[in-house]
Design an enzyme around this catalytic site. Sequence first.
Site, PDB file in Angstrom:
ATOM      1  N   GLY A 140     -82.452 133.942-119.775  1.00  0.00           N
ATOM      2  CA  GLY A 140     -83.541 134.925-119.777  1.00  0.00           C
ATOM      3  C   GLY A 140     -84.269 134.920-118.443  1.00  0.00           C
ATOM      4  N   ARG A 196     -76.039 136.412-119.253  1.00  0.00           N
ATOM      5  CA  ARG A 196     -75.440 135.351-120.071  1.00  0.00           C
ATOM      6  C   ARG A 196     -73.935 135.574-119.981  1.00  0.00           C
ATOM      7  NH1 ARG A 196     -80.241 133.524-122.651  1.00  0.00           N
ATOM      8  NH2 ARG A 196     -81.693 135.240-122.939  1.00  0.00           N
ATOM      9  N   ASP A 199     -82.200 125.700-120.931  1.00  0.00           N
ATOM     10  CA  ASP A 199     -81.352 124.552-121.297  1.00  0.00           C
ATOM     11  C   ASP A 199     -79.870 124.914-121.377  1.00  0.00           C
ATOM     12  OD1 ASP A 199     -81.857 126.020-123.542  1.00  0.00           O
ATOM     13  OD2 ASP A 199     -82.067 124.298-124.878  1.00  0.00           O
ATOM     14  N   ASP A 212     -90.263 129.819-122.447  1.00  0.00           N
ATOM     15  CA  ASP A 212     -90.443 129.116-123.732  1.00  0.00           C
ATOM     16  C   ASP A 212     -91.072 127.723-123.599  1.00  0.00           C
ATOM     17  OD1 ASP A 212     -89.192 131.313-124.806  1.00  0.00           O
ATOM     18  OD2 ASP A 212     -87.232 130.360-124.985  1.00  0.00           O
ATOM     19  N   THR A 238     -87.862 129.194-117.747  1.00  0.00           N
ATOM     20  CA  THR A 238     -87.874 129.860-119.057  1.00  0.00           C
ATOM     21  C   THR A 238     -89.328 129.961-119.512  1.00  0.00           C
ATOM     22  OG1 THR A 238     -87.371 129.580-121.421  1.00  0.00           O
ATOM     23  CG2 THR A 238     -87.306 127.601-120.103  1.00  0.00           C
ATOM     24  N   ASP A 293     -89.549 124.952-123.463  1.00  0.00           N
ATOM     25  CA  ASP A 293     -88.881 124.172-124.507  1.00  0.00           C
ATOM     26  C   ASP A 293     -87.983 123.074-123.946  1.00  0.00           C
ATOM     27  OD1 ASP A 293     -87.004 125.847-123.408  1.00  0.00           O
ATOM     28  OD2 ASP A 293     -86.220 126.605-125.300  1.00  0.00           O
ATOM     29  N   ARG A 297     -88.500 130.908-129.180  1.00  0.00           N
ATOM     30  CA  ARG A 297     -87.375 130.390-129.989  1.00  0.00           C
ATOM     31  C   ARG A 297     -87.884 129.336-130.955  1.00  0.00           C
ATOM     32  NH1 ARG A 297     -81.760 130.404-126.679  1.00  0.00           N
ATOM     33  NH2 ARG A 297     -82.142 132.257-125.457  1.00  0.00           N
TER      34      ARG A 297
HETATM   35  P1  ATP Z   1     -83.319 130.948-121.938  1.00  0.00           P
HETATM   36  O1  ATP Z   1     -84.015 129.707-122.413  1.00  0.00           O
HETATM   37  O2  ATP Z   1     -84.223 131.848-121.175  1.00  0.00           O
HETATM   38  O3  ATP Z   1     -82.545 131.671-123.014  1.00  0.00           O
HETATM   39  P2  ATP Z   1     -80.891 129.645-121.133  1.00  0.00           P
HETATM   40  O4  ATP Z   1     -80.415 129.140-119.831  1.00  0.00           O
HETATM   41  O5  ATP Z   1     -81.085 128.617-122.209  1.00  0.00           O
HETATM   42  O6  ATP Z   1     -82.210 130.487-120.855  1.00  0.00           O
HETATM   43  P3  ATP Z   1     -78.505 130.596-122.434  1.00  0.00           P
HETATM   44  O7  ATP Z   1     -78.082 131.964-122.834  1.00  0.00           O
HETATM   45  O8  ATP Z   1     -78.566 129.545-123.493  1.00  0.00           O
HETATM   46  O9  ATP Z   1     -79.890 130.770-121.671  1.00  0.00           O
HETATM   47  O10 ATP Z   1     -77.499 130.044-121.300  1.00  0.00           O
HETATM   48  C1  ATP Z   1     -77.213 130.810-120.146  1.00  0.00           C
HETATM   49  C2  ATP Z   1     -75.741 130.694-119.830  1.00  0.00           C
HETATM   50  O11 ATP Z   1     -75.419 129.322-119.571  1.00  0.00           O
HETATM   51  C3  ATP Z   1     -74.807 131.091-120.964  1.00  0.00           C
HETATM   52  O12 ATP Z   1     -74.585 132.486-121.024  1.00  0.00           O
HETATM   53  C4  ATP Z   1     -73.537 130.346-120.623  1.00  0.00           C
HETATM   54  O13 ATP Z   1     -72.785 131.030-119.664  1.00  0.00           O
HETATM   55  C5  ATP Z   1     -74.085 129.046-120.013  1.00  0.00           C
HETATM   56  N1  ATP Z   1     -74.107 127.982-121.032  1.00  0.00           N
HETATM   57  C6  ATP Z   1     -74.901 127.894-122.117  1.00  0.00           C
HETATM   58  N2  ATP Z   1     -74.622 126.808-122.860  1.00  0.00           N
HETATM   59  C7  ATP Z   1     -73.562 126.211-122.244  1.00  0.00           C
HETATM   60  C8  ATP Z   1     -72.772 125.040-122.529  1.00  0.00           C
HETATM   61  N3  ATP Z   1     -73.015 124.275-123.590  1.00  0.00           N
HETATM   62  N4  ATP Z   1     -71.791 124.744-121.664  1.00  0.00           N
HETATM   63  C9  ATP Z   1     -71.542 125.504-120.573  1.00  0.00           C
HETATM   64  N5  ATP Z   1     -72.249 126.606-120.255  1.00  0.00           N
HETATM   65  C10 ATP Z   1     -73.242 126.956-121.069  1.00  0.00           C
END
Ligand code: ATP
Length: 321
Positions: free
Chosen positions: A11, A72, A103, A128, A126, A130, A172
């Site tokens: 995000g 994503r 994360d 959040d 982020t 979190d 979340r």
């Molecule tokens: P936000 O908290 O704003 O949603 P985020 O980084 O947690 O941000 P995610 O959609 O969970 O957002 O992750 C972003 C991208 O990171 C995913 O689209 C994916 O490509 C990669 N990713 C997420 N989890 C994994 C994982 N366990 N292993 C490898 N890549 C990952």
Amino acid sequence: MKRIGVLTSGGDTPGMNACIRSVFKTGTDLGMQVMGVYHGYKGLIEGRVDYITHDMVENKMHKGGTVLRTARSSAFLTEEGMQKAVSVLNAYDIEGLVVIGGDGSFRGAAQLSEKYGVNVIGIPGTIDNDMGYTDFTIGFDTAINNVMNEIYKIRDTMRAHDRVGVIEVMGRLCGDIALWAGVGGAADLILVPERPMPWDEATNILVANKLRGKLTSIVLIAEGAGSAEDFCEYVRAHSDVEIKATVLGYIQRGGNPSAFDRVLAAKLGQRAVELLADGQSGFAVGIKHNDIINVPLLDAVKVNDTFDDKLYDLNTIMAKF
Ligand code: ATP
């Protein structure tokens, strides 16, 4: 290290541009070339890489969103996708990568580091808040200020009708946005996943408020604790309280970053670049008790998020009167 890359992932969050600026400036100062990867891991796989320019960061650091865009990527979760990402980094001679995201993005960064030996540093971005290893993530402060300002607008119109206003906020599974914006906005009740409250108990509080002449109450509900609309329906079915729901949605994520987020972004960007310049990688940078810290990425994603129970209890006391 001669050339590094930076990307934003997951995000978007206010302050990402300020962080890109910091990585660009501090990297340049250390004699590095800084390249931007567009659209997060998705763009990395697809080779969307270009130089960051002075003009690009100077004119945008005060803006929300991200000049590098974000995305994503399900392809990045596969072995093939990750190998492609590594081959693009090699093709552009990018020796170190700064990942700004949440994360999920950190889990991806940890895999790049552990499995493929990529020099990578994670910066928490982020709204959040979190991520347990750091007290604050970039964007959280702006988001709670955005919410707090909306609370007062909603309170004005609720008061005119002697109604209860329920405001649903993001986060979340984390209740930090609801808690901090709720305290800042003098909420009468805060519903968060970390302190589950049965809805009959919450309804009783609103009924009691009405009986003692407090006709307008503001309830903040974190998305992880339920939906504002469902809560309103429950209250209507079990009491005579007049109640209206507002879902704030993306308003929380947009707008110019606060000074706190810009400063945090600058400091974290600098630490990330310094680590890479020093030949260190596989770290997440953050802030703890006002100190800039770095911890191994693998540890950072394992730390459970903490909730400020004292602050929650304080709000409960202040909402009594
Ligand atoms: P936000 O908290 O704003 O949603 P985020 O980084 O947690 O941000 P995610 O959609 O969970 O957002 O992750 C972003 C991208 O990171 C995913 O689209 C994916 O490509 C990669 N990713 C997420 N989890 C994994 C994982 N366990 N292993 C490898 N890549 C990952």
